[in-house]
Design an enzyme around this catalytic site. Structure first.
Site, PDB file in Angstrom:
ATOM      1  CB  SER A   1       1.480 -29.334  12.201  1.00  0.00           C
ATOM      2  OG  SER A   1       2.469 -29.350  13.223  1.00  0.00           O
TER       3      SER A   1
ATOM      4  CE  LYS B   1       5.720 -28.735  11.794  1.00  0.00           C
ATOM      5  NZ  LYS B   1       5.075 -29.284  13.012  1.00  0.00           N
TER       6      LYS B   1
ATOM      7  CB  SER C   1       2.423 -31.445  15.382  1.00  0.00           C
ATOM      8  OG  SER C   1       1.252 -30.661  15.361  1.00  0.00           O
TER       9      SER C   1
END
Length: 474
Positions: A157, A80, A181
């Site tokens: 997220s 990420k 997330s």
């Protein structure tokens, strides 16, 4: 040569087994992953950076004599674009102010552990700017779309990670979870999303435990066994830790559990009717498996957002300040999104007293929740209150009406952030699909250290209702 169908049919453990048995080479697995990204990413926009040369070099450098001792030799992986540095890649936080930040020269602690496990990090996945939303729509990279319905968000997220795994680009990917997330995108994309207990996995950030210790970095996967194996491979303290490391307690998979159930969020709101129906269906399944379920209610005053916002906003401000010093200038308005600008403006009005007050509120919630959970082994509740939102809904709202943005975002996923506050493990299990074909995740949560207990239950649920073979047609 791995075909698309064969590559997509295996989880990370399955691909690793093929490499260990010398049925395929790491380079062949990498080629299959790159082909899937080339085919699928233009539709989904999950992968925002690639370095094929570094990935091929990593394949060549795998110690052939140690393949059997690595849990994931040659398995393609995505990091990420936040929280960790990967040598040779930028860490942009999906923020335009960091568009030209130099590539990292060194790996973070967690990234070193990925490499030691044999993973091949070939790129970085999309995230909302500074991971501030339950959708994945940064202005720097554009929105990531849900492989199950390209008009919908994959959640956030860790939306890029979830979309990439759900589509079959990679079998698992890095996610981070400060308020849901990992679990929210896992629920939106029909995947297994596990947030371990706080302190179990170190990211290696120079800021120390991120978001005041509320954040946990782990993975989004298709199977429970991949998540469990990754936890075993990466659990460990920060390099600078001076306190005993928190390790999950062992648990017997066959234990008869008492599981508290609620459809209500901490603020008393209820999800859509279909989510309640699926929660009741999961409750029946648990009872068929021999567990006991009981109704439960939240303690009064569990307002996780109020205290957590101070921590993540202050941390974000510090990162932006460091970039400003490096550039010799601050960001202009065009380089920050609406939600980030709002958070920065808000944190400037906060005092040291406000931060201490936030810590006290966190402690109060931890005490109340620990007391409330004494009579149950685990909790079961929704992950989101509604199906994945239409793409663009929250990002448009942030630009047009920031006062309405935060409550609308929280209303989508009001069930997750409280378990970042408690520090206990929590997981989204992809047991169901809704009437429109979109996935519906069911959340389970436990007390700090009960990670193994949660994973054991998830394994039993996966055996009872297998989900790993469900793939969207993209």
């Amino acid at each position: 040569m791995l075909s698309s169908k064969e590559y997509r049919s295996h989880d990370a453990t399955g691909l690793a087994g093929m490499v260990q048995r010398r049925e395929v080479t790491p380079a062949e697995v990498l080629d299959a992953a790159l082909a899937e990204i080339e085919r699928l990413n233009p539709k989904i926009n999950a992968v925002v950076a690639q370095n094929t040369d570094l990935a091929r070099e990593a394949c060549d450098q795998l110690d052939q004599d140690r393949l059997s001792s690595m849990p994931f030799p040659g398995v393609p992986f995505l990091a990420k674009d936040i929280n960790v540095d990967v040598a040779g890649f930028q860490t942009t936080h999906a923020c335009r102010f960091f568009r030209d930040v130099p590539p990292a020269k060194q790996d973070s602690t967690l990234v070193r552990r990925w490499k030691e496990a044999g993973l091949i990090t070939l790129g970085r996945s999309n995230t909302p700017e500074f991971a501030t939303e339950f959708v994945c729509e940064p202005e720097l990279f554009g929105p990531t779309l849900n492989p199950w319905d390209l008009s919908r968000t994959p959640g956030g997220s860790s939306g890029g990670a979830a979309a990439a795994v759900a589509a079959g680009m990679v079998p698992m990917a890095h996610g981070s979870d400060s308020g849901g997330s990992i679990r929210v995108p896992a629920a939106c994309c029909g995947l297994f999303g596990f947030k371990p207990s706080s302190g179990v996995i170190a990211s290696g950030s120079s800021l120390g435990p991120l978001v005041g210790g509320l954040n946990v970095d782990h993975v989004i996967t298709r199977t429970v066994r991949d998540s469990a194996a990754m936890l075993a491979a990466t659990a460990g303290p920060e390099d600078f830790a001076f306190v005993p490391h928190v390790m999950p307690q062992a648990a017997a998979a066959a234990k008869r559990l008492t599981i508290g159930v609620t459809a209500a969020a901490p603020d008393g709101s209820l999800p859509e009717a279909e989510t309640i129906d699926r929660l009741n269906e999961a409750r029946l399944l648990l009872e068929e498996m021999g567990h006991r379920t009981v109704d439960c209610t939240w303690p009064d005053g569990i307002a996780a957002w109020d205290c957590a916002q101070n921590l993540w906003a202050a941390e974000m401000a510090l990162v932006i300040e460091a970039r400003s010093e490096a550039l010799g200038r601050g960001p202009d308005e065009s380089e920050l999104g609406a939600a980030v600008r709002w958070a920065l403006d808000d944190i400037k009005t906060r005092s040291a007293l406000d931060m201490v007050r936030a810590r006290a509120q966190i402690t109060s919630i931890q005490v109340q929740m620990a007391t409330a959970m004494r009579s149950v082994d685990l909790l079961m509740l929704p992950v989101t209150s509604e199906p994945p939102l239409p793409s663009g809904l929250l990002s448009t709202l942030a630009k047009e009406d920031m006062a309405a943005w935060a409550p609308r975002s929280v209303r989508f996923a009001p069930y997750t952030e409280v378990f970042n506050i408690t520090g206990g493990p929590a997981v989204s299990v992809p047991l169901f699909s809704g009437s429109g074909g979109l996935p519906i995740g069911i959340q389970f949560a436990g007390s700090v250290g009960h990670d193994a207990l949660l994973l054991a239950l998830a394994e039993d649920l996966e055996e009872a209702r297998p989900w790993a073979d469900r793939l969207p047609e993209v």
